[in-house]
Design a protein around this motif. Structure first.
Motif, mmCIF file in Angstrom:
data_model
loop_
_atom_site.group_PDB
_atom_site.id
_atom_site.type_symbol
_atom_site.label_atom_id
_atom_site.label_comp_id
_atom_site.label_asym_id
_atom_site.label_seq_id
_atom_site.Cartn_x
_atom_site.Cartn_y
_atom_site.Cartn_z
ATOM 1 N N PRO A 212 0.948 -0.822 -0.322
ATOM 2 C CA PRO A 212 0.104 -0.469 -0.579
ATOM 3 C C PRO A 212 0.782 1.188 -0.374
ATOM 4 N N ASP A 213 2.008 1.238 0.093
ATOM 5 C CA ASP A 213 2.856 2.483 0.285
ATOM 6 C C ASP A 213 3.572 2.688 -0.950
ATOM 7 N N PRO A 216 -0.350 2.446 -4.325
ATOM 8 C CA PRO A 216 -1.853 2.537 -3.398
ATOM 9 C C PRO A 216 -2.249 2.519 -4.108
ATOM 10 N N VAL A 217 -2.606 2.652 -5.707
ATOM 11 C CA VAL A 217 -3.830 3.041 -6.645
ATOM 12 C C VAL A 217 -3.574 1.028 -6.579
ATOM 13 N N ALA A 218 -2.624 -0.051 -6.891
ATOM 14 C CA ALA A 218 -3.037 -1.251 -7.400
ATOM 15 C C ALA A 218 -3.798 -1.675 -6.011
ATOM 16 N N ASN A 219 -3.125 -1.310 -4.583
ATOM 17 C CA ASN A 219 -3.692 -1.875 -3.899
ATOM 18 C C ASN A 219 -4.998 -1.748 -2.983
ATOM 19 N N GLU A 220 -5.185 -0.486 -3.810
ATOM 20 C CA GLU A 220 -6.882 0.088 -4.034
ATOM 21 C C GLU A 220 -7.619 -1.119 -4.798
ATOM 22 N N ALA A 221 -7.159 -0.690 -5.711
ATOM 23 C CA ALA A 221 -8.199 -1.777 -7.208
ATOM 24 C C ALA A 221 -8.052 -3.426 -6.330
ATOM 25 N N GLY A 274 2.231 -11.119 5.480
ATOM 26 C CA GLY A 274 2.003 -10.351 6.583
ATOM 27 C C GLY A 274 0.968 -8.851 5.922
ATOM 28 N N LYS A 275 0.703 -8.851 4.647
ATOM 29 C CA LYS A 275 -0.157 -7.787 3.922
ATOM 30 C C LYS A 275 -1.280 -8.753 4.180
#
Length: 552
Positions: A212-213, A216-221, A274-275
């Motif tokens: 996410p750091d 963040p765009v890919a993490n949100e998708a 851990g994510k």
């Protein structure tokens, strides 16, 4: 009728919006409109059964020679044809075309599932023109936006070579029970761009939560579109749960590296790093991630599953899955009662394929819009040329019921077919004789209006010779010869082997050594195994045992 309804479904600023404000009534209007269109087409097929007759060419000649020129006494009825979009024959032909592509190009490399996202900004922007409506109230907008997105995705895959040079692409459109469309896409890559190793797979497919750091765009998708469930013990009431297990085989195990198992399935890298992502108040880790390509996911902002499938033994399943046809809602069982004629005698029972096609089909408003707008439900590139063949003077002829048979035989070009014109082209052009019948469409184009083969100037096409069942006698042996013999100029040359003309195609096959030691039955089973199901192969084997001449 289709054009009228396609016109009425559009939104125009200078027209009233009563129809578009109907919400569920608008959905019902769309479904009814599509059913009207389809029923009209089926009615045409049904009521023209008596007007159209089909007979073999030599059968017509024999009928005229014996003085029988009344067309009602000759011919058989026609059933729901493969040209009717969505019919069972249409689906079978598309499946066979797809398998012909697979035989030419090898196994597909990637399997994509692209699902419509009703929250796309294009859909929300279009909904703003009429306040208070949701995406389910405007299936016409959803269908059109999904078509635009699908075309752009195909452009990225084919022309921008997102995964490498694509030599074949096949897709089909399906509709979920709640209505939203999704596309199943198969990609065949150029041999130079294939991904044979786990490292190559890691370069295009991920099954982990992005940092996410760092992204963040890919993490949100991934959070919105690619997290499965939750299911299992965390949510036993999930719709994916059956008999205490997830039907999609989640949750997966952690794996440090991508591997390919002995069955040919990829096991994607899912590290225990851990994510986590919270969904419905439950923390989900990498074991719940549906495989994806990060660039496509971020661009299209929808569920876009990407799977590697090159070594899978389930190629037939994939092709049948993407060509399986409409969903069915119920089952209707009817008793077949005998038909009693006016003379008191039992007559032949007529099987109405148009009625069987209509029974139990599940049609949503979104699918109705898709079909009213005449968007394709199937796509293949390169195209497949279906090659019919026949024995001499035994090609089928379709003619109106009220036409005299003398006039039918005198119609110009009645004796010309795709098959006979292939032999005429071989006679006229020496270089044409270097190709078998199935190879011919790669260099020549069939023009049905002129009934001529002309040289191909651009693009590419694959030929597929129609299948002949082993019990069909001489047609079976003729097809066997067509796979080997190049450039015959007439039927006689097809039967000529080493300057000896044989009376039958079967004897010609013997002369070529094609029938020694039951070779034709082995070859027939091997060929059918590339497309037939297990049940179909068993039926074929039993048919051979019962009706064919096997030495062993």
């Amino acid at each position: 009728m289709r054009e009228y309804y396609a016109y009425r479904l559009q939104q125009r600023f200078h027209e009233g919006k009563t129809l578009l404000l109907g919400r569920r009534l608008f959905q019902q209007f769309i479904v009814d409109a599509y059913n009207f269109i389809e029923e009209e087409r089926l009615q045409w097929v049904r009521f023209n059964q008596k007007k159209l007759r089909s007979e073999l060419y030599y059968g017509l000649k024999d009928a005229v020679l014996r003085g029988d020129t009344d067309p009602i006494t000759v011919g058989k009825r026609i059933v729901l044809p493969s040209s009717f979009t969505g019919s069972p024959r249409y689906m079978v032909q598309n499946y066979q075309d797809a398998m012909a592509i697979c035989r030419w190009a090898g196994y597909p490399d990637l399997f994509l599932t692209f699902t419509c996202n009703p929250k796309w900004p294009e859909i929300n922007h279009s909904l703003e023109f009429i306040e208070g409506l949701k995406h389910e109230d405007r299936p016409n907008i959803v269908a059109r936006v999904f078509k635009i997105k699908l075309d752009e995705l195909l452009h990225d895959l084919r022309h921008k070579s997102h995964f490498g040079r694509v030599i074949v692409i096949v897709y089909t459109i399906e509709f979920q029970k709640r209505g939203l469309p999704h596309a199943h896409i198969l990609l065949f890559l150029d041999p130079k761009d294939k991904c044979p190793s786990p490292t190559d797979i890691d370069g295009i497919i991920m099954a982990e939560i992005p940092d996410p750091d760092k992204d963040p765009v890919a993490n949100e998708a991934v959070k919105k579109f690619m997290m499965h469930g939750p299911c299992g013990s965390a949510n036993p009431k999930s719709p994916f749960m059956m008999n205490g297990k997830c039907t999609k085989h989640f949750l997966k195990r952690f794996y440090e590296e991508t591997t390919i198992d002995e069955e040919g399935f990829p096991i994607y890298r899912r590290r225990n790093d851990g994510k986590t992502i919270e969904k419905n108040r439950i923390l989900l880790d990498n074991r719940y991630v549906v495989p994806y390509n990060v660039d496509l996911l971020v661009k299209y902002q929808s569920h876009l599953n990407v799977e590697w499938c090159n070594r899978s033994r389930l190629i037939k399943y994939l092709f049948k899955y993407i060509n399986k046809g409409s969903d069915r809602a119920t089952v209707v069982i009817e008793e077949n009662l005998p038909n009693i004629g006016s003379d008191g005698q039992e007559t032949e029972i007529v099987v109405d394929e148009t009625k069987a096609y209509l029974d139990c089909r599940y049609i949503s408003a979104f699918e109705s819009c898709w079909r009213i707008f005449e968007f394709p439900i199937q796509f293949r590139y390169p195209p497949v040329e279906r090659l019919n063949f026949h024995l001499e003077d035994e090609h089928p002829i379709i003619y109106p019921e009220n036409t005299s048979l003398d006039n039918v035989l005198n119609i110009p070009g009645m004796e010309e077919t795709k098959f006979t014109e292939w032999m005429k082209t071989n006679e006229a052009f020496e270089d044409a004789r270097e190709l078998t019948y199935a190879e011919f469409p790669t260099k020549w184009v069939w023009h049905s209006n002129d009934k001529q083969w002309q040289r191909r100037k651009s693009k590419y096409c694959i030929g597929r010779v129609y299948y002949a069942h082993p019990s069909s006698g001489e047609r079976f042996y003729l097809r066997m010869l067509l796979n080997i013999v190049k450039g015959p100029r007439n039927f006689k040359e097809l039967r000529t082997i080493n300057d000896v003309t044989y009376p039958t195609y079967k004897e010609s096959c013997y002369a070529l050594g094609l029938l020694d030691d039951d070779k034709e039955w082995h070859d027939s089973l091997i060929e059918a195994s590339s497309w037939a199901s297990g049940q179909q192969l068993r039926q074929l084997f039993v048919t051979m045992l019962l009706f064919c001449e096997m030495t062993n």
